[in-house]
Design a protein around this motif. Structure first.
Motif, mmCIF file in Angstrom:
data_model
loop_
_atom_site.group_PDB
_atom_site.id
_atom_site.type_symbol
_atom_site.label_atom_id
_atom_site.label_comp_id
_atom_site.label_asym_id
_atom_site.label_seq_id
_atom_site.Cartn_x
_atom_site.Cartn_y
_atom_site.Cartn_z
ATOM 1 N N ALA A 257 46.619 76.300 54.398
ATOM 2 C CA ALA A 257 45.755 75.874 53.294
ATOM 3 C C ALA A 257 44.441 75.309 53.798
ATOM 4 C CB ALA A 257 46.486 74.848 52.429
ATOM 5 N N TYR B 161 48.011 71.135 43.975
ATOM 6 C CA TYR B 161 46.985 72.188 44.002
ATOM 7 C C TYR B 161 47.329 73.307 43.021
ATOM 8 C CZ TYR B 161 44.319 76.256 45.344
ATOM 9 O OH TYR B 161 43.510 77.368 45.293
ATOM 10 N N ASN B 162 48.605 73.661 42.943
ATOM 11 C CA ASN B 162 48.998 74.722 42.012
ATOM 12 C C ASN B 162 48.699 74.333 40.572
ATOM 13 O OD1 ASN B 162 49.906 76.460 44.023
ATOM 14 N ND2 ASN B 162 51.981 75.621 43.989
ATOM 15 N N ASP C 25 42.303 78.296 54.938
ATOM 16 C CA ASP C 25 41.691 79.134 53.896
ATOM 17 C C ASP C 25 40.937 78.327 52.841
ATOM 18 O OD1 ASP C 25 43.531 78.180 51.980
ATOM 19 O OD2 ASP C 25 44.873 79.884 52.226
ATOM 20 N N LEU D 53 50.231 70.336 47.958
ATOM 21 C CA LEU D 53 50.215 71.750 47.595
ATOM 22 C C LEU D 53 50.807 71.985 46.211
ATOM 23 C CD1 LEU D 53 51.103 73.249 51.076
ATOM 24 C CD2 LEU D 53 48.904 73.400 49.877
ATOM 25 N N ARG E 119 41.972 75.807 50.724
ATOM 26 C CA ARG E 119 42.640 75.185 49.574
ATOM 27 C C ARG E 119 42.795 73.679 49.781
ATOM 28 N NH1 ARG E 119 47.951 77.457 49.665
ATOM 29 N NH2 ARG E 119 47.369 78.389 51.667
ATOM 30 N N MET E 120 43.021 73.267 51.012
ATOM 31 C CA MET E 120 43.032 71.854 51.367
ATOM 32 C C MET E 120 41.855 71.578 52.288
ATOM 33 S SD MET E 120 47.068 70.930 52.055
ATOM 34 C CE MET E 120 46.666 69.245 52.588
ATOM 35 N N TYR E 121 41.317 70.368 52.198
ATOM 36 C CA TYR E 121 40.183 70.025 53.058
ATOM 37 C C TYR E 121 40.647 69.504 54.407
ATOM 38 C CZ TYR E 121 35.852 68.058 54.779
ATOM 39 O OH TYR E 121 34.765 67.784 55.559
ATOM 40 N N THR F 93 39.855 73.619 40.895
ATOM 41 C CA THR F 93 40.011 73.761 42.344
ATOM 42 C C THR F 93 38.819 73.209 43.126
ATOM 43 O OG1 THR F 93 39.136 76.019 42.197
ATOM 44 C CG2 THR F 93 41.532 75.748 42.168
ATOM 45 N N ASP F 94 37.910 72.500 42.436
ATOM 46 C CA ASP F 94 36.796 71.857 43.132
ATOM 47 C C ASP F 94 37.186 70.507 43.720
ATOM 48 O OD1 ASP F 94 37.181 70.887 40.534
ATOM 49 O OD2 ASP F 94 35.111 70.180 40.382
ATOM 50 N N LYS G 60 44.918 74.574 40.171
ATOM 51 C CA LYS G 60 44.513 75.981 40.062
ATOM 52 C C LYS G 60 44.771 76.506 38.656
ATOM 53 C CE LYS G 60 45.202 80.506 42.223
ATOM 54 N NZ LYS G 60 45.970 81.267 43.260
ATOM 55 N N ASP H 22 52.040 66.729 52.537
ATOM 56 C CA ASP H 22 51.460 68.016 52.170
ATOM 57 C C ASP H 22 52.235 68.717 51.062
ATOM 58 O OD1 ASP H 22 49.457 67.813 54.141
ATOM 59 O OD2 ASP H 22 50.781 68.671 55.665
#
Length: 345
Positions: A278, A253-254, A281, A250, A283-285, A262-263, A257, A246
């Motif tokens: 994440a 992801y930054n 909310d 993450l 951000r992670m699936y 972010t799709d 973003k 993770d």
């Protein structure tokens, strides 16, 4: 206490341990509906030492949140079972970890527990400790194949299952069609090898999936960020990404973003608190729990049972103990966080 009652207490404790994957202080067990007196009796049943035991621990590197949580769990369980834990940080570097384990092997311990950064890198100092009669507990990744080195036991999740479970969640969300990237951990780490095998098994069964890249980032968030900065420039379409932990997910992801991408569906491994948040909310699936607390806390229990209870390798404890955790979804995220807060999984 009679022998029958002692045996029953031991069984009660092991039942709680198997369900909660840990234990913790008597107060914590009290919170689960167990009286403080019973909690103390249960701890004694598995062989809490009357005198302090000395244990040495090492994992891949405390820069990784999974490893840092493991240290906290080992120290927490150590307090319960009267074990003084000394840490030898692997620093996410095979050479540095080898130097640390050489140092460890020059000292006397009641038991040791090690997560190797890479398979085959620690054989000589570990064998030295085994030859000295020190129980060596292997955590999460193989020090060497189990038929090559006589460790006391190997506590690890099924890494292939974890890799496959998260990859399948991503593939299913995409309807079996899309472009995906796997970002691997350290290639010499048997956990990473298992996660990659799980990923590949799912992809092999879904011909509509195209793997764009699968380079390793060695658990290093800086390397992962650099890779993903390159990927986002090179590939105009990336539908999903599977990361071997993770922290790397993450970090990537930054970067996504910052580039307005972010799709991309993100899946990881470990289910550490930031990843649980994440997932909750969006951000992670998906992520899957690699139970750091269960593994490191279990190493304390295994060591104490060996030293105080005389538990034998391959008899009292199996040579390999599977320590799987669940896939984390929005539905179970809050409960998973509570379990981690108390070093239960």
């Amino acid at each position: 206490m009679s022998e029958d009652k002692h045996s029953q207490s031991r069984r009660d404790f092991m039942r709680v341990a198997s369900l909660s994957a840990a234990g913790g202080a008597a107060a914590m067990l009290g919170g689960l509906g167990i009286s403080p007196a019973m909690a103390q009796e249960m701890a004694a049943a598995v062989g809490r030492s009357d005198k302090p035991l000395k244990a040495a621990f090492s994992n891949a590197g405390l820069q990784a949140t999974w490893c840092a949580q493991g240290k906290q769990a080992a120290e927490h369980w150590g307090k319960l079972f009267n074990v003084e834990v000394t840490w030898f940080d692997g620093q996410l570097d095979a050479v540095k970890q080898r130097a640390a384990i050489d140092n460890m092997a020059s000292q006397k311990w009641d038991f040791v527990a090690i997560q190797a950064f890479g398979i085959g890198t620690l054989i000589q100092p570990v064998q030295k400790m085994i030859d000295a009669g020190i129980p060596v507990i292997d955590m999460d990744t193989l020090i060497a194949p189990l038929d090559k080195i006589n460790v006391h036991t190997f506590l690890a999740p099924n890494n292939e299952f974890m890799g496959a479970a998260v990859t399948q969640a991503l593939v299913s969300k995409l309807g079996g069609k899309g472009k995906i990237i796997m970002t691997q951990g350290a290639l010499g780490h048997t956990g990473a090898q298992g996660r990659a095998a799980g990923f590949k098994s799912v992809i092999a069964n879904n011909p509509g999936m195209e793997v764009l890249d699968d380079q390793p980032a060695d658990w290093d968030v800086t390397k992962a960020s650099r890779l993903w900065d390159t990927y986002l420039t090179k590939y105009p379409q990336i539908d999903a990404a599977f990361f071997h932990n993770d922290d790397m997910a993450l970090a990537a992801y930054n970067v996504m973003k910052s580039r307005g991408r972010t799709d991309i569906l993100i899946g990881g491994v470990d289910a550490m608190p930031p990843a649980i948040a994440a997932v909750a909310d969006g951000r992670m699936y998906a992520t899957v729990r690699n139970p750091s607390s269960r593994i490191h806390g279990g190493a304390i229990v295994a060591g104490v049972a060996a030293v105080v209870g005389g538990e034998k390798s391959g008899e009292g404890i199996p040579k390999s103990v599977v320590t799987d955790g669940p896939v984390v979804t929005k539905d179970n995220a809050a409960g998973m966080q509570w379990m981690q807060n108390h070093f239960l999984i």
